[in-house]
Design a protein around this motif. Structure first.
Motif, PDB file in Angstrom:
ATOM      1  N   VAL A   1      -4.824   4.807  -8.597  1.00 38.99           N
ATOM      2  CA  VAL A   1      -4.237   6.134  -8.811  1.00 38.99           C
ATOM      3  C   VAL A   1      -3.739   6.688  -7.476  1.00 38.99           C
ATOM      4  N   CYS A   2      -2.456   7.022  -7.451  1.00 33.13           N
ATOM      5  CA  CYS A   2      -1.847   7.553  -6.220  1.00 33.13           C
ATOM      6  C   CYS A   2      -2.337   8.974  -5.968  1.00 33.13           C
ATOM      7  N   PRO A   3      -2.680   9.292  -4.707  1.00 36.56           N
ATOM      8  CA  PRO A   3      -3.239  10.617  -4.422  1.00 36.56           C
ATOM      9  C   PRO A   3      -2.195  11.738  -4.401  1.00 36.56           C
ATOM     10  N   PHE A   4      -0.899  11.378  -4.425  1.00 33.13           N
ATOM     11  CA  PHE A   4       0.129  12.412  -4.222  1.00 33.13           C
ATOM     12  C   PHE A   4       0.515  13.098  -5.549  1.00 33.13           C
ATOM     13  N   HIS A   5       0.900  12.295  -6.574  1.00 29.56           N
ATOM     14  CA  HIS A   5       1.275  12.906  -7.863  1.00 29.56           C
ATOM     15  C   HIS A   5       0.616  12.203  -9.037  1.00 29.56           C
ATOM     16  N   GLY A   6      -0.328  11.305  -8.742  1.00 30.76           N
ATOM     17  CA  GLY A   6      -1.143  10.743  -9.817  1.00 30.76           C
ATOM     18  C   GLY A   6      -0.545   9.585 -10.601  1.00 30.76           C
ATOM     19  N   TYR A   7       0.473   8.912 -10.095  1.00 26.41           N
ATOM     20  CA  TYR A   7       0.953   7.702 -10.781  1.00 26.41           C
ATOM     21  C   TYR A   7      -0.211   6.704 -10.838  1.00 26.41           C
ATOM     22  N   GLU A   8      -0.281   5.975 -11.970  1.00 26.10           N
ATOM     23  CA  GLU A   8      -1.366   4.995 -12.148  1.00 26.10           C
ATOM     24  C   GLU A   8      -0.768   3.596 -12.270  1.00 26.10           C
TER      25      GLU A   8
ATOM     26  N   ALA B   1       0.814  -1.218   0.000  1.00 25.78           N
ATOM     27  CA  ALA B   1       0.000   0.000   0.000  1.00 25.78           C
ATOM     28  C   ALA B   1       0.846   1.266   0.000  1.00 25.78           C
ATOM     29  N   TYR B   2       2.071   1.196  -0.539  1.00 25.46           N
ATOM     30  CA  TYR B   2       2.899   2.410  -0.570  1.00 25.46           C
ATOM     31  C   TYR B   2       3.439   2.626  -1.976  1.00 25.46           C
ATOM     32  N   CYS B   3       3.386   3.861  -2.396  1.00 22.89           N
ATOM     33  CA  CYS B   3       3.757   4.208  -3.765  1.00 22.89           C
ATOM     34  C   CYS B   3       5.289   4.229  -3.909  1.00 22.89           C
ATOM     35  N   PRO B   4       5.812   3.594  -4.971  1.00 24.38           N
ATOM     36  CA  PRO B   4       7.270   3.581  -5.164  1.00 24.38           C
ATOM     37  C   PRO B   4       7.822   4.937  -5.620  1.00 24.38           C
ATOM     38  N   HIS B   5       6.959   5.894  -5.919  1.00 25.51           N
ATOM     39  CA  HIS B   5       7.453   7.229  -6.310  1.00 25.51           C
ATOM     40  C   HIS B   5       8.017   7.947  -5.085  1.00 25.51           C
ATOM     41  N   LEU B   6       7.128   8.448  -4.224  1.00 27.21           N
ATOM     42  CA  LEU B   6       7.627   9.137  -3.034  1.00 27.21           C
ATOM     43  C   LEU B   6       6.926   8.654  -1.772  1.00 27.21           C
TER      44      LEU B   6
ATOM     45  N   ALA C   1       9.019   1.863 -11.775  1.00 26.22           N
ATOM     46  CA  ALA C   1       7.964   2.168 -10.785  1.00 26.22           C
ATOM     47  C   ALA C   1       6.957   1.027 -10.800  1.00 26.22           C
ATOM     48  N   ARG C   2       7.048   0.229  -9.792  1.00 28.12           N
ATOM     49  CA  ARG C   2       6.256  -1.000  -9.764  1.00 28.12           C
ATOM     50  C   ARG C   2       5.885  -1.320  -8.321  1.00 28.12           C
ATOM     51  N   LEU C   3       4.628  -1.684  -8.110  1.00 29.96           N
ATOM     52  CA  LEU C   3       4.212  -2.096  -6.777  1.00 29.96           C
ATOM     53  C   LEU C   3       4.562  -3.563  -6.570  1.00 29.96           C
TER      54      LEU C   3
END
Ligand code: FES
Ligand SMILES: [Fe+2]
Length: 360
Positions: free
Chosen positions: A82-89, A59-64, A108-110
């Motif tokens: 869709v990530c709520p911080f910068h919109g990665y899908e 449940a954590y985005c690999p971006h930031l 960028a992969r979960l």
């Protein structure tokens, strides 16, 4: 600290035995669109894409590092998380497919968990250090024709899946805690790798509306695949009803577990015994009615167990007697779900490396 938890030599090897664990019902995933939960000590999210494929992912985005649950504002749009911080899908494979302002980074992969669905229940594999599934749940789904829909209810309490599953082979408690009689476990427990089978017959006498005592006669077979999946199928002979019960223990955070009880009942064509009102019910309403009763009785029985489980301590050297059933066999069976570091590291070098990198 309570006395029952004080002694390290009484502790089970881990609160997270390796295996397949229940995540959610498909219907609940579709209804909620995005589910967040703590499962096997990890924050996970669960969603479904437009083709009906379900994803269970960290449940954590690999971006930031944003949290990807609905609590933080994450959502599912066109089947992508869709990530709520910068919109990665992210698609259901975990891969980032798009970002709002630039091409998606390939890396960028979960981290996703392998899933398996059985009769509308979604399970995911949890491996030590994130390693791949070491065995599978049964290949065949139970036949659905002639059965009513499943009913799921979940109890939460302090416990351990090895302790709850142990009750499948603990014949004495069936009599002593639940009041069953005629308990008969003729056949020895069968163990084949991660599979354990236990067969037993029993009778239970039920007071109906406080006026009449009715005795029901059951035959049951428990199919256990690891400590997160117990499937009991059987028949009540006096009426002639086939039933299925799943008892699904899922560790949450190392202390609490969810115990999901799932019931399913076969269609009742010609009841062998007269049951008041049953003859007036249309046939397709009989199984759901019995399933509601089955859920009620299963919950009632399990609450009797919960009263014991939530306060017991693990007894590594139980002083058993002849009426106990095959608890020793069961304990030996359980050891495989706690692989030591040497076993986990017996992976080929690059696999072991990637398991550590992606591990949880
Ligand atoms: S943290 Fe998820 S897109 Fe930036
Ligand atoms: Fe029990």
């Amino acid at each position: 600290m309570p006395d029952r938890l004080r002694h390290a030599d009484r502790a089970l090897p881990s609160p997270f035995p390796e295996g397949w664990y229940f995540v959610a019902g498909r219907r609940d995933v579709l209804k909620a669109k995005l589910i967040q939960k703590i499962w096997m000590g990890e924050d996970i999210v669960v969603w479904c894409d437009d083709q009906g494929r379900i994803c269970v992912a960290e449940a954590y985005c690999p971006h930031l590092g944003s949290f990807l649950g609905p609590d933080a504002g994450a959502s599912v749009c066109d089947g992508r998380l869709v990530c709520p911080f910068h919109g990665y899908e992210f698609d259901v494979s975990g891969q980032c497919m798009a970002t709002p302002f630039a091409p998606p980074p390939r890396s960028a992969r979960l981290r996703v968990h392998e899933t398996r669905e059985i009769s509308g229940m979604v399970f995911a594999w949890w491996g030590i250090n994130g390693r791949e599934p070491q065995w599978q749940l049964p290949a065949q789904d139970p036949e659905q024709t002639g059965w009513c829909g499943i009913h799921i209810q979940t109890l939460r309490f302090e416990g351990h899946p090895q302790e709850t599953t142990e009750n499948s082979v603990d014949m004495a408690h069936l009599r002593y805690v639940h009041g069953y009689h005629g308990v008969n476990a003729d056949n020895p427990v069968v163990v084949d790798g991660p599979y354990l089978e236990s067969r037993f017959d029993f009778r239970r006498t039920q007071s109906i509306a406080g006026v009449a005592n009715v005795t029901f006669e059951f035959s049951a077979t428990a199919h256990v695949y690891g400590l997160g999946y117990s499937f009991v199928e059987g028949r009540e002979h006096s009426i002639g009803v086939d039933f299925r019960l799943w008892v699904l223990a899922t560790p949450i955070d190392g202390k609490w577990i969810d115990l999901s009880l799932v019931t399913q009942t076969g269609q009742i064509r010609d009841p062998k015994r007269r049951v008041v009102g049953l003859g007036f019910l249309p046939r397709d309403r009989r199984a759901p009615l019995f399933n509601a009763l089955s859920s009620y009785f299963q919950r009632r029985d399990v609450m009797q167990d919960v009263a014991i489980w939530r306060r017991k301590r693990y007894e590594p050297r139980p002083r058993l007697c002849r009426s106990d059933g095959e608890i020793t066999t069961y304990r030996a069976y359980c050891e495989q779900f706690y692989p030591g570091p040497e076993e986990v590291l017996q992976l080929p070098r690059e696999e072991a490396g990637s398991a550590r990198m992606t591990g949880g």
